[in-house]
Design an enzyme around this catalytic site. Structure first.
Site, PDB file in Angstrom:
ATOM      1  N   HIS A  60      40.280  45.835 123.720  1.00  0.00           N
ATOM      2  CA  HIS A  60      38.879  45.400 123.833  1.00  0.00           C
ATOM      3  C   HIS A  60      37.985  46.587 124.175  1.00  0.00           C
ATOM      4  O   HIS A  60      38.010  47.096 125.294  1.00  0.00           O
ATOM      5  CB  HIS A  60      38.745  44.320 124.907  1.00  0.00           C
ATOM      6  CG  HIS A  60      37.405  43.656 124.895  1.00  0.00           C
ATOM      7  ND1 HIS A  60      37.230  42.317 124.610  1.00  0.00           N
ATOM      8  CD2 HIS A  60      36.152  44.135 125.118  1.00  0.00           C
ATOM      9  CE1 HIS A  60      35.947  42.013 124.668  1.00  0.00           C
ATOM     10  NE2 HIS A  60      35.270  43.103 124.984  1.00  0.00           N
ATOM     11  N   HIS A  62      34.023  48.708 122.953  1.00  0.00           N
ATOM     12  CA  HIS A  62      32.769  48.692 122.175  1.00  0.00           C
ATOM     13  C   HIS A  62      32.441  50.124 121.766  1.00  0.00           C
ATOM     14  O   HIS A  62      31.764  50.852 122.489  1.00  0.00           O
ATOM     15  CB  HIS A  62      31.631  48.091 123.007  1.00  0.00           C
ATOM     16  CG  HIS A  62      31.812  46.644 123.306  1.00  0.00           C
ATOM     17  ND1 HIS A  62      31.159  45.641 122.618  1.00  0.00           N
ATOM     18  CD2 HIS A  62      32.625  46.013 124.193  1.00  0.00           C
ATOM     19  CE1 HIS A  62      31.533  44.455 123.080  1.00  0.00           C
ATOM     20  NE2 HIS A  62      32.435  44.661 124.046  1.00  0.00           N
ATOM     21  N   GLN A 155      26.384  40.131 119.219  1.00  0.00           N
ATOM     22  CA  GLN A 155      25.940  40.397 120.594  1.00  0.00           C
ATOM     23  C   GLN A 155      24.800  39.482 121.055  1.00  0.00           C
ATOM     24  O   GLN A 155      24.819  38.976 122.169  1.00  0.00           O
ATOM     25  CB  GLN A 155      25.479  41.859 120.693  1.00  0.00           C
ATOM     26  CG  GLN A 155      24.810  42.247 122.004  1.00  0.00           C
ATOM     27  CD  GLN A 155      25.788  42.351 123.149  1.00  0.00           C
ATOM     28  OE1 GLN A 155      26.500  43.325 123.283  1.00  0.00           O
ATOM     29  NE2 GLN A 155      25.841  41.316 123.983  1.00  0.00           N
ATOM     30  N   HIS A 213      34.054  36.908 122.793  1.00  0.00           N
ATOM     31  CA  HIS A 213      33.532  37.062 124.150  1.00  0.00           C
ATOM     32  C   HIS A 213      33.204  35.650 124.608  1.00  0.00           C
ATOM     33  O   HIS A 213      32.399  34.964 123.971  1.00  0.00           O
ATOM     34  CB  HIS A 213      32.260  37.905 124.144  1.00  0.00           C
ATOM     35  CG  HIS A 213      32.491  39.373 124.016  1.00  0.00           C
ATOM     36  ND1 HIS A 213      33.050  39.945 122.901  1.00  0.00           N
ATOM     37  CD2 HIS A 213      32.231  40.394 124.879  1.00  0.00           C
ATOM     38  CE1 HIS A 213      33.125  41.251 123.079  1.00  0.00           C
ATOM     39  NE2 HIS A 213      32.636  41.561 124.272  1.00  0.00           N
ATOM     40  N   GLU A 216      31.700  34.830 129.742  1.00  0.00           N
ATOM     41  CA  GLU A 216      31.569  36.058 130.541  1.00  0.00           C
ATOM     42  C   GLU A 216      30.334  35.917 131.421  1.00  0.00           C
ATOM     43  O   GLU A 216      29.273  36.488 131.167  1.00  0.00           O
ATOM     44  CB  GLU A 216      31.461  37.305 129.654  1.00  0.00           C
ATOM     45  CG  GLU A 216      31.539  38.587 130.481  1.00  0.00           C
ATOM     46  CD  GLU A 216      31.337  39.854 129.669  1.00  0.00           C
ATOM     47  OE1 GLU A 216      31.046  39.772 128.468  1.00  0.00           O
ATOM     48  OE2 GLU A 216      31.484  40.944 130.264  1.00  0.00           O
ATOM     49  N   ASP A 312      36.957  47.701 127.783  1.00  0.00           N
ATOM     50  CA  ASP A 312      35.674  47.129 127.383  1.00  0.00           C
ATOM     51  C   ASP A 312      34.629  48.198 127.083  1.00  0.00           C
ATOM     52  O   ASP A 312      34.208  48.364 125.952  1.00  0.00           O
ATOM     53  CB  ASP A 312      35.170  46.160 128.454  1.00  0.00           C
ATOM     54  CG  ASP A 312      34.109  45.197 127.937  1.00  0.00           C
ATOM     55  OD1 ASP A 312      33.776  45.266 126.740  1.00  0.00           O
ATOM     56  OD2 ASP A 312      33.614  44.369 128.729  1.00  0.00           O
TER      57      ASP A 312
HETATM   58 FE   FE2 Z   1      33.185  43.249 125.497  1.00  0.00          FE
END
Ligand code: FE2
Length: 426
Positions: A60, A62, A155, A213, A216, A312
């Protein structure tokens, strides 16, 4: 392709073994199975009792946002929401060269730390889809170091504005490897549920795995993990579905959490926890006591759910630190999730290796005859020592070829009556 031989390495189970690699795959593992004299000197690594593991996996990350920390500003509140706002400003002017430079640097850091597989999310709500297209193209340019998987990650939500659903579909058509979603960031509970169902529909249509996701947040009312698990059961897609973060589970009351854990176990959906980000993001709206906001790793594992361990963010608006090392994420988890017990060492390594490999669907993975000829040798005597010291990766081997080596640092201690080399082993 020639042979490569590692002698006298110590496995996570404590066995002292040689490892013989032929034609890019492991040919033999065991005591005295390799003859260093059979290969040139530069094809032999004498581990001398150091720890060896299969290659590490980052499940995971970005990569489109990596390396942007502080640009155009730092995240002052420490919230997920401010991070999203800062990223929204950054991505307005984003271009491919910028992404390539930052992402490549981070991938190289990961490779140096023993990672040969990375699953990256790519923002599929960025209107030009430069993020998605560039990271898809990056798969080829970093292929000599890592296998890169790209997730279409909406996102800003899929149903939050009309164009986002179109962009999301375009991103999937552009050739991503995995379908994402972010139901807790949709405007309403109903849209969140619909976004999970849409992601599942598109994943089935394109025969792709899912990595969402999900939940969260510290809001105990955020209940989309149950929706994903339920869809996975009905569609029989749990073995290729991942629930990332699931931090709201920390704040669920125990009765509801037990239901969700049980649903996840029944579904076969895996969970990925990301301690660097969630250690700093969660609890941001709390006074005191301030919640840790972590998913329920121990309960999930006891129920038989595969729980991976991700980083992450590396140097971005959600997490300002990081050098691309999964052992950093593990070190944070040790403290953050109360996993400092001696028996937790094996659990942490299982998460870093086998669980993460399962999340990304790695085949030929492991340290046995017939698996890929990839491994990591650490400047450490065992798994505990490697975590304690976040030990340098002395050798990273991929398909029988070295891709990185790190020489350990040398420290000299000066005292009034002597100076001497100091090491941190025990
Ligand atoms: Fe993430």
């Amino acid at each position: 392709m020639s042979d490569y031989v590692v002698t006298d390495a110590r496995t996570l189970a404590g066995d002292r073994v040689d490892i013989k690699i032929r034609d890019g795959a492991i040919a033999a593992v065991g005591p005295d199975v390799a003859d260093p004299g059979s290969v040139p000197a530069d094809r032999h690594f004498a581990a001398d009792g150091r720890l060896v593991t299969p290659p590490l996996v980052e499940p995971h990350l970005h990569l489109d946002a990596t390396g942007t920390a502080g640009d155009p500003r730092w995240n002052q509140s420490g919230t997920l929401a401010e991070g999203i706002d800062i990223w929204a400003d950054y991505k307005e002017g984003i271009d491919a060269d910028d992404i390539i430079e930052r992402a490549t640097r981070t991938v190289e850091w990961y490779a140096a730390h023993g990672v040969t597989r990375i699953r990256t999310h790519a923002d599929a709500t960025e209107p030009s889809l430069t993020t998605v297209k560039t990271l898809c193209a990056l798969r080829d340019t970093v292929a000599d170091l890592v296998d890169l998987q790209v997730v279409a990650f909406p996102q800003d939500g899929i149903l939050t504005r009309e164009r986002n659903e179109r962009l999301f579909r375009e991103a999937i058509e552009a050739g991503v490897d995995v379908v994402g979603a972010i139901p807790h960031n949709e405007h309403t509970r109903e849209d969140g549920v619909a976004s999970v169902q849409l992601a599942c529909d598109l994943a089935e249509e394109h025969a792709l795995p899912l990595d969402l996701h999900i939940d969260e947040t510290d809001d105990p009312g955020s209940r989309f993990t149950e929706v994903l698990a339920s869809e996975a059961i009905k569609r029989d897609i749990g073995d290729r579905t991942t629930a990332s973060h699931a931090t709201a589970m920390h704040s669920y009351d125990n009765a509801y959490a037990a239901k969700v854990v049980s649903l996840l176990a029944e579904s076969g959906v895996s969970v990925v926890t990301n301690p660097p980000d969630n250690a700093v993001l969660q609890g941001s709206y709390d006074d005191y006591p301030r919640r840790r906001g972590h998913t329920r790793i121990d309960q999930l594992q006891t129920a038989g759910v595969t729980v991976g361990l991700g980083h992450d963010s590396v140097l971005d608006p959600w997490y300002h630190y990081g050098v691309g090392d999964p052992l950093d994420a593990a070190f944070i988890l040790i403290h953050y999730a109360h996993m400092a017990g001696r028996e937790d060492v094996a659990t942490l390594w299982e998460m870093l290796t086998e669980a993460n490999a399962a999340v990304v669907g790695a085949d030929d993975y492991g340290l046995a005859a017939g698996t890929e000829g990839s491994l990591v040798v650490y400047e450490a005597t065992d798994g505990f020592d490697a975590l304690r010291r976040q030990a340098p990766r002395r050798l990273v081997l991929r398909d029988g070829e070295p891709i990185a080596e790190t020489a350990p640092a040398e420290t000299t201690l000066y005292r009034t009556d002597e100076s001497r080399a100091l090491d941190f082993s025990y």
